[in-house]
Write a protein that holds these residues in place. Structure first.
Motif, PDB file in Angstrom:
ATOM      1  N   UNK A 101       0.788  -1.242  -0.061  1.00 56.17           N
ATOM      2  CA  UNK A 101       0.253   0.066   0.047  1.00 56.17           C
ATOM      3  C   UNK A 101       0.786   1.436  -0.054  1.00 56.17           C
ATOM      4  N   UNK A 102       2.049   1.260   0.388  1.00 55.32           N
ATOM      5  CA  UNK A 102       2.980   2.339   0.491  1.00 55.32           C
ATOM      6  C   UNK A 102       3.919   2.697  -0.812  1.00 55.32           C
ATOM      7  N   UNK A 103       3.514   1.785  -1.867  1.00 52.60           N
ATOM      8  CA  UNK A 103       4.231   1.989  -3.079  1.00 52.60           C
ATOM      9  C   UNK A 103       3.599   3.429  -3.904  1.00 52.60           C
ATOM     10  N   UNK A 104       4.713   3.914  -4.326  1.00 57.03           N
ATOM     11  CA  UNK A 104       4.331   5.079  -5.111  1.00 57.03           C
ATOM     12  C   UNK A 104       4.386   4.623  -6.664  1.00 57.03           C
ATOM     13  N   UNK A 105       3.125   4.978  -7.178  1.00 53.43           N
ATOM     14  CA  UNK A 105       2.616   4.199  -8.500  1.00 53.43           C
ATOM     15  C   UNK A 105       2.659   5.424  -9.743  1.00 53.43           C
ATOM     16  N   UNK A 106       3.328   5.318 -10.748  1.00 54.49           N
ATOM     17  CA  UNK A 106       3.568   6.414 -11.623  1.00 54.49           C
ATOM     18  C   UNK A 106       3.381   5.413 -12.833  1.00 54.49           C
ATOM     19  N   UNK A 107       2.572   6.433 -14.075  1.00 54.06           N
ATOM     20  CA  UNK A 107       2.272   5.949 -15.426  1.00 54.06           C
ATOM     21  C   UNK A 107       3.157   6.882 -15.971  1.00 54.06           C
ATOM     22  N   UNK A 108       4.123   6.300 -16.972  1.00 50.88           N
ATOM     23  CA  UNK A 108       4.950   7.067 -17.895  1.00 50.88           C
ATOM     24  C   UNK A 108       4.664   6.428 -19.312  1.00 50.88           C
ATOM     25  N   UNK A 109       3.481   7.118 -19.603  1.00 53.25           N
ATOM     26  CA  UNK A 109       3.002   6.592 -20.983  1.00 53.25           C
ATOM     27  C   UNK A 109       2.262   7.734 -21.767  1.00 53.25           C
ATOM     28  N   UNK A 110       2.401   7.345 -22.913  1.00 53.57           N
ATOM     29  CA  UNK A 110       1.721   8.399 -23.912  1.00 53.57           C
ATOM     30  C   UNK A 110       0.194   8.134 -24.093  1.00 53.57           C
ATOM     31  N   UNK A 111      -0.121   6.955 -23.567  1.00 51.71           N
ATOM     32  CA  UNK A 111      -1.641   6.801 -23.538  1.00 51.71           C
ATOM     33  C   UNK A 111      -2.423   6.979 -22.324  1.00 51.71           C
ATOM     34  N   UNK A 112      -3.537   7.221 -22.102  1.00 54.72           N
ATOM     35  CA  UNK A 112      -4.403   7.141 -20.902  1.00 54.72           C
ATOM     36  C   UNK A 112      -4.594   5.929 -20.096  1.00 54.72           C
ATOM     37  N   UNK A 113      -4.436   6.194 -18.865  1.00 54.04           N
ATOM     38  CA  UNK A 113      -4.807   5.095 -18.097  1.00 54.04           C
ATOM     39  C   UNK A 113      -6.182   4.715 -17.764  1.00 54.04           C
ATOM     40  N   UNK A 114      -6.685   3.669 -17.685  1.00 52.52           N
ATOM     41  CA  UNK A 114      -8.104   3.219 -17.614  1.00 52.52           C
ATOM     42  C   UNK A 114      -8.448   3.823 -16.424  1.00 52.52           C
ATOM     43  N   UNK A 115      -9.814   4.017 -16.395  1.00 48.94           N
ATOM     44  CA  UNK A 115     -10.560   4.847 -15.072  1.00 48.94           C
ATOM     45  C   UNK A 115     -10.347   4.125 -13.747  1.00 48.94           C
ATOM     46  N   UNK A 116     -10.267   2.441 -13.863  1.00 49.68           N
ATOM     47  CA  UNK A 116     -10.219   1.956 -12.806  1.00 49.68           C
ATOM     48  C   UNK A 116      -8.888   1.872 -12.100  1.00 49.68           C
ATOM     49  N   UNK A 117      -7.853   2.696 -12.716  1.00 45.17           N
ATOM     50  CA  UNK A 117      -6.507   2.678 -12.223  1.00 45.17           C
ATOM     51  C   UNK A 117      -6.316   4.103 -11.675  1.00 45.17           C
ATOM     52  N   UNK A 118      -6.971   4.931 -12.115  1.00 45.41           N
ATOM     53  CA  UNK A 118      -6.763   6.546 -11.787  1.00 45.41           C
ATOM     54  C   UNK A 118      -6.896   6.737 -10.207  1.00 45.41           C
ATOM     55  N   UNK A 119      -7.688   5.951  -9.511  1.00 46.18           N
ATOM     56  CA  UNK A 119      -7.849   5.994  -8.184  1.00 46.18           C
ATOM     57  C   UNK A 119      -6.740   5.617  -7.023  1.00 46.18           C
ATOM     58  N   UNK A 120      -5.929   4.591  -7.880  1.00 45.56           N
ATOM     59  CA  UNK A 120      -4.718   4.179  -7.146  1.00 45.56           C
ATOM     60  C   UNK A 120      -3.381   4.657  -7.568  1.00 45.56           C
ATOM     61  N   UNK A 121      -3.335   5.370  -8.703  1.00 50.54           N
ATOM     62  CA  UNK A 121      -2.235   5.920  -9.539  1.00 50.54           C
ATOM     63  C   UNK A 121      -1.865   7.431  -8.835  1.00 50.54           C
ATOM     64  N   UNK A 122      -0.546   7.314  -8.498  1.00 47.72           N
ATOM     65  CA  UNK A 122      -0.061   8.649  -7.836  1.00 47.72           C
ATOM     66  C   UNK A 122       0.362   9.827  -8.897  1.00 47.72           C
ATOM     67  N   UNK A 123       0.982   9.231  -9.990  1.00 51.47           N
ATOM     68  CA  UNK A 123       1.222  10.444 -10.980  1.00 51.47           C
ATOM     69  C   UNK A 123       1.278   9.689 -12.368  1.00 51.47           C
ATOM     70  N   UNK A 124       0.842  10.733 -13.310  1.00 52.52           N
ATOM     71  CA  UNK A 124       0.664  10.169 -14.852  1.00 52.52           C
ATOM     72  C   UNK A 124       1.454  11.121 -15.658  1.00 52.52           C
ATOM     73  N   UNK A 125       2.540  10.806 -16.346  1.00 52.65           N
ATOM     74  CA  UNK A 125       3.355  11.647 -17.107  1.00 52.65           C
ATOM     75  C   UNK A 125       3.304  11.233 -18.420  1.00 52.65           C
ATOM     76  N   UNK A 126       3.179  11.997 -19.364  1.00 51.52           N
ATOM     77  CA  UNK A 126       3.303  11.829 -20.996  1.00 51.52           C
ATOM     78  C   UNK A 126       4.815  11.877 -21.362  1.00 51.52           C
ATOM     79  N   UNK A 127       5.535  11.116 -21.985  1.00 54.04           N
ATOM     80  CA  UNK A 127       6.759  10.985 -22.239  1.00 54.04           C
ATOM     81  C   UNK A 127       7.288  12.062 -23.055  1.00 54.04           C
ATOM     82  N   UNK A 128       6.134  12.509 -24.114  1.00 54.71           N
ATOM     83  CA  UNK A 128       6.108  13.720 -25.105  1.00 54.71           C
ATOM     84  C   UNK A 128       6.468  14.993 -24.230  1.00 54.71           C
ATOM     85  N   UNK A 129       6.010  15.011 -23.010  1.00 60.52           N
ATOM     86  CA  UNK A 129       5.989  16.435 -22.180  1.00 60.52           C
ATOM     87  C   UNK A 129       7.163  16.353 -21.351  1.00 60.52           C
TER      88      UNK A 129
END
Length: 104
Positions: free
Chosen positions: A65-93
């Motif tokens: 539960x203490x794990x920091x989660x990051x999406x580093x992807x050009x694609x959007x994460x599914x809705x079911x993940x957004x509640x437990x995701x700490x950070x989302x970053x687009x590699x193009x940005x």
């Protein structure tokens, strides 16, 4: 600091390594067993680079539960993940080195 990178690298694994982070890679399906074998119970960070592997995020958070989660992807994460995701970053940005510096 220990990190697990799931999916295609996008340069983030090498960038984290350059910041002194111990990185374990999972290519292919990131099942609960593979996450466990990669050390998710003791990891500090999970970086998912493929929206198709988004299921790894809630599975990993359940084990650590203490794990920091990051999406580093050009694609959007599914809705079911957004509640437990700490950070989302687009590699193009933001490039991998900048993201790794902030995460480390």
């Amino acid at each position: 600091m220990k990190a697990i990178v799931v999916g295609p690298d996008r340069g983030i694994a090498d960038a984290l390594d350059a910041e002194g982070v111990e990185v374990t890679r999972i290519e292919g399906v990131a099942s609960g067993e593979r996450l466990r074998d990669a050390g998710v119970d003791d990891a500090d960070l999970l970086v998912v680079t493929d929206a198709g592997e988004a299921t790894a995020i809630p599975v990993a958070k359940e084990r650590n539960p203490d794990l920091k989660t990051v999406a580093y992807s050009p694609d959007s994460m599914p809705e079911f993940v957004k509640g437990v995701l700490d950070l989302a970053v687009d590699p193009a940005l933001l490039d991998a080195a900048t993201v790794a510096e902030e995460l480390a």
